[in-house]
Design a protein around this motif. Structure first.
Motif, PDB file in Angstrom:
ATOM      1  N   THR A  87       0.855  -1.281   0.017  1.00 11.98           N
ATOM      2  CA  THR A  87      -0.026  -0.100  -0.113  1.00 11.98           C
ATOM      3  C   THR A  87       0.812   1.298  -0.045  1.00 11.98           C
ATOM      4  O   THR A  87       2.018   1.353   0.491  1.00 11.98           O
ATOM      5  CB  THR A  87      -0.809   0.170   1.117  1.00 11.98           C
ATOM      6  N   SER A  88       0.351   2.318  -0.568  1.00 10.96           N
ATOM      7  CA  SER A  88       1.065   3.645  -0.622  1.00 10.96           C
ATOM      8  C   SER A  88       1.227   4.242   0.577  1.00 10.96           C
ATOM      9  O   SER A  88       2.203   5.145   0.974  1.00 10.96           O
ATOM     10  CB  SER A  88       0.427   4.729  -1.538  1.00 10.96           C
ATOM     11  N   GLY A  89       0.425   3.834   1.723  1.00 11.37           N
ATOM     12  CA  GLY A  89       0.677   4.241   2.955  1.00 11.37           C
ATOM     13  C   GLY A  89       1.825   3.669   3.928  1.00 11.37           C
ATOM     14  O   GLY A  89       1.914   4.031   5.098  1.00 11.37           O
ATOM     15  N   GLY A  90       2.382   2.598   3.204  1.00  9.32           N
ATOM     16  CA  GLY A  90       3.425   1.874   3.996  1.00  9.32           C
ATOM     17  C   GLY A  90       2.899   0.580   5.098  1.00  9.32           C
ATOM     18  O   GLY A  90       1.788   0.221   4.623  1.00  9.32           O
ATOM     19  N   PHE A  91       3.814   0.134   5.664  1.00  5.91           N
ATOM     20  CA  PHE A  91       3.572  -0.890   6.402  1.00  5.91           C
ATOM     21  C   PHE A  91       2.479  -1.143   7.319  1.00  5.91           C
ATOM     22  O   PHE A  91       1.710  -1.886   7.222  1.00  5.91           O
ATOM     23  CB  PHE A  91       4.912  -1.401   7.044  1.00  5.91           C
ATOM     24  N   VAL A  92       2.452   0.023   8.228  1.00  2.00           N
ATOM     25  CA  VAL A  92       1.267  -0.129   9.135  1.00  2.00           C
ATOM     26  C   VAL A  92      -0.120   0.089   8.458  1.00  2.00           C
ATOM     27  O   VAL A  92      -0.970  -0.608   8.872  1.00  2.00           O
ATOM     28  CB  VAL A  92       1.498   1.031  10.049  1.00  2.00           C
ATOM     29  N   ALA A  93       0.026   0.917   7.600  1.00  2.00           N
ATOM     30  CA  ALA A  93      -1.181   1.116   6.784  1.00  2.00           C
ATOM     31  C   ALA A  93      -1.681  -0.288   6.048  1.00  2.00           C
ATOM     32  O   ALA A  93      -2.877  -0.626   5.969  1.00  2.00           O
ATOM     33  CB  ALA A  93      -1.116   2.231   5.519  1.00  2.00           C
ATOM     34  N   GLY A  94      -0.679  -1.001   5.546  1.00  2.00           N
ATOM     35  CA  GLY A  94      -0.880  -2.293   4.937  1.00  2.00           C
ATOM     36  C   GLY A  94      -1.550  -3.338   5.992  1.00  2.00           C
ATOM     37  O   GLY A  94      -2.303  -4.046   5.529  1.00  2.00           O
ATOM     38  N   LEU A  95      -1.053  -3.216   7.054  1.00  2.00           N
ATOM     39  CA  LEU A  95      -1.510  -4.087   8.140  1.00  2.00           C
ATOM     40  C   LEU A  95      -3.000  -3.825   8.366  1.00  2.00           C
ATOM     41  O   LEU A  95      -3.794  -4.754   8.442  1.00  2.00           O
ATOM     42  CB  LEU A  95      -0.569  -3.987   9.519  1.00  2.00           C
ATOM     43  N   ARG A  96      -3.217  -2.634   8.668  1.00  2.00           N
ATOM     44  CA  ARG A  96      -4.537  -2.278   8.857  1.00  2.00           C
ATOM     45  C   ARG A  96      -5.607  -2.550   7.595  1.00  2.00           C
ATOM     46  O   ARG A  96      -6.912  -3.155   7.838  1.00  2.00           O
ATOM     47  CB  ARG A  96      -4.866  -0.622   9.195  1.00  2.00           C
ATOM     48  N   ASP A  97      -4.995  -2.530   6.797  1.00  2.00           N
ATOM     49  CA  ASP A  97      -5.988  -2.645   5.257  1.00  2.00           C
ATOM     50  C   ASP A  97      -6.319  -4.166   5.222  1.00  2.00           C
ATOM     51  O   ASP A  97      -7.378  -4.565   4.913  1.00  2.00           O
ATOM     52  CB  ASP A  97      -5.347  -2.057   3.956  1.00  2.00           C
ATOM     53  N   MET A  98      -5.105  -5.187   5.731  1.00  2.00           N
ATOM     54  CA  MET A  98      -5.474  -6.387   5.590  1.00  2.00           C
ATOM     55  C   MET A  98      -6.294  -6.943   6.533  1.00  2.00           C
ATOM     56  O   MET A  98      -7.477  -7.701   6.228  1.00  2.00           O
ATOM     57  CB  MET A  98      -4.101  -7.064   5.881  1.00  2.00           C
ATOM     58  N   VAL A  99      -6.530  -6.265   7.797  1.00  2.00           N
ATOM     59  CA  VAL A  99      -7.386  -6.852   8.657  1.00  2.00           C
ATOM     60  C   VAL A  99      -8.655  -6.361   8.478  1.00  2.00           C
ATOM     61  O   VAL A  99      -9.219  -7.338   8.492  1.00  2.00           O
ATOM     62  CB  VAL A  99      -6.935  -6.319  10.108  1.00  2.00           C
ATOM     63  N   ASN A 100      -8.835  -5.425   7.982  1.00  2.00           N
ATOM     64  CA  ASN A 100     -10.239  -4.887   7.241  1.00  2.00           C
ATOM     65  C   ASN A 100     -10.566  -5.858   6.100  1.00  2.00           C
ATOM     66  O   ASN A 100     -11.857  -6.027   6.064  1.00  2.00           O
ATOM     67  CB  ASN A 100     -10.002  -3.548   6.874  1.00  2.00           C
ATOM     68  N   ARG A 101      -9.711  -5.984   5.296  1.00  2.00           N
ATOM     69  CA  ARG A 101     -10.109  -7.026   4.257  1.00  2.00           C
ATOM     70  C   ARG A 101     -10.473  -8.398   4.688  1.00  2.00           C
ATOM     71  O   ARG A 101     -11.567  -8.999   4.142  1.00  2.00           O
ATOM     72  CB  ARG A 101      -9.258  -7.053   2.966  1.00  2.00           C
ATOM     73  N   ASN A 102      -9.748  -8.982   5.614  1.00  2.00           N
ATOM     74  CA  ASN A 102     -10.169 -10.152   5.936  1.00  2.00           C
ATOM     75  C   ASN A 102     -11.433 -10.290   6.922  1.00  2.00           C
ATOM     76  O   ASN A 102     -12.179 -11.189   6.884  1.00  2.00           O
ATOM     77  CB  ASN A 102      -8.920 -10.491   7.103  1.00  2.00           C
ATOM     78  N   ALA A 103     -11.781  -9.087   7.531  1.00  2.00           N
ATOM     79  CA  ALA A 103     -12.987  -8.877   8.233  1.00  2.00           C
ATOM     80  C   ALA A 103     -14.204  -9.056   7.347  1.00  2.00           C
ATOM     81  O   ALA A 103     -15.488  -9.311   7.654  1.00  2.00           O
ATOM     82  CB  ALA A 103     -13.112  -7.843   9.039  1.00  2.00           C
ATOM     83  N   ALA A 104     -14.035  -8.676   5.978  1.00  2.00           N
ATOM     84  CA  ALA A 104     -15.020  -8.815   4.975  1.00  2.00           C
ATOM     85  C   ALA A 104     -15.035 -10.203   4.266  1.00  2.00           C
ATOM     86  O   ALA A 104     -15.809 -10.321   3.429  1.00  2.00           O
ATOM     87  CB  ALA A 104     -14.505  -7.607   3.885  1.00  2.00           C
TER      88      ALA A 104
END
Length: 202
Positions: A87-104
């Motif tokens: 992700t363009s937001g970096g590692f921490v943003a990538g982790l948060r995005d992944m958890v959100n995608r998994n929740a869906a």
């Protein structure tokens, strides 16, 4: 009269489309069966019944039950879901995005959790896949932690490899709690963990 170029423009037709759709239907059925029963507990007859095809049709497309498992593991959600720095937001943003995608996508998380636990047995057909996957994920996450520290979105601290392994363990553990209790908010719990380790959140 329709020429070859016009036919190609319309896209594939006939048996090719039917074969591709059959593979997709079988993979979707296998995903559900293996998530519910594991690889060893789920039998081809269960997959065939759910897909509305014969067991012979599954063998025709995937050669064996193990071949079906390999095809399922190569699906995008399992094979490429841990590109943590993408992700363009970096590692921490990538982790948060992944958890959100998994929740869906509860079905895929259920499948991953079931198969990864079952594959801890060295004779399981997916053992090598998951071992290699975790090796790669830890390496990528370690690089992500190092980069995030350099950018100031994670504070300095213990060795990056240990921090990375801990983040992955938290994510997997929260997923298990969420599967057991759908009312559990794993997204909020992961955000709290990031805050606890000093991550900078947008």
């Amino acid at each position: 009269m329709t020429n070859a170029a016009e036919s190609r423009k319309r896209g594939p037709r006939g048996p090719y489309v039917s074969g591709r759709e059959a593979r997709r239907t079988i993979l979707d059925a296998a995903r559900a069966v293996f998530a519910e029963h594991g690889f060893r507990g789920g039998v081809l007859r269960d997959v065939a019944d759910r897909a509305g095809v014969s067991a012979g049709n599954i063998i025709h497309h995937f050669l064996s039950k193990e071949g079906l498992l390999v095809a399922l593991l190569e699906e995008r959600d399992l094979g490429n879901s841990m590109k943590l720095g993408a992700t363009s937001g970096g590692f921490v943003a990538g982790l948060r995005d992944m958890v959100n995608r998994n929740a869906a996508d509860r079905g895929m998380v259920h499948l991953f959790t079931t198969l990864s636990a079952e594959a801890t047995a060295s004779d399981h057909p997916a053992h090598t896949f998951f071992r290699n996957r975790y090796d790669e994920v830890r390496r990528t996450a370690t690089e992500g932690v190092e980069t995030a520290r350099a950018q100031g979105t994670l504070p300095p601290g213990p060795p990056a490899a240990q921090v990375a392994a801990g983040l992955l363990a938290v994510m997997d553990g929260l997923q298990t709690q969420w599967l057991l209790d759908p009312s559990f908010d794993m997204v909020a719990a992961f955000e709290a963990h990031l805050t606890a380790i000093g991550a900078t959140l947008p």
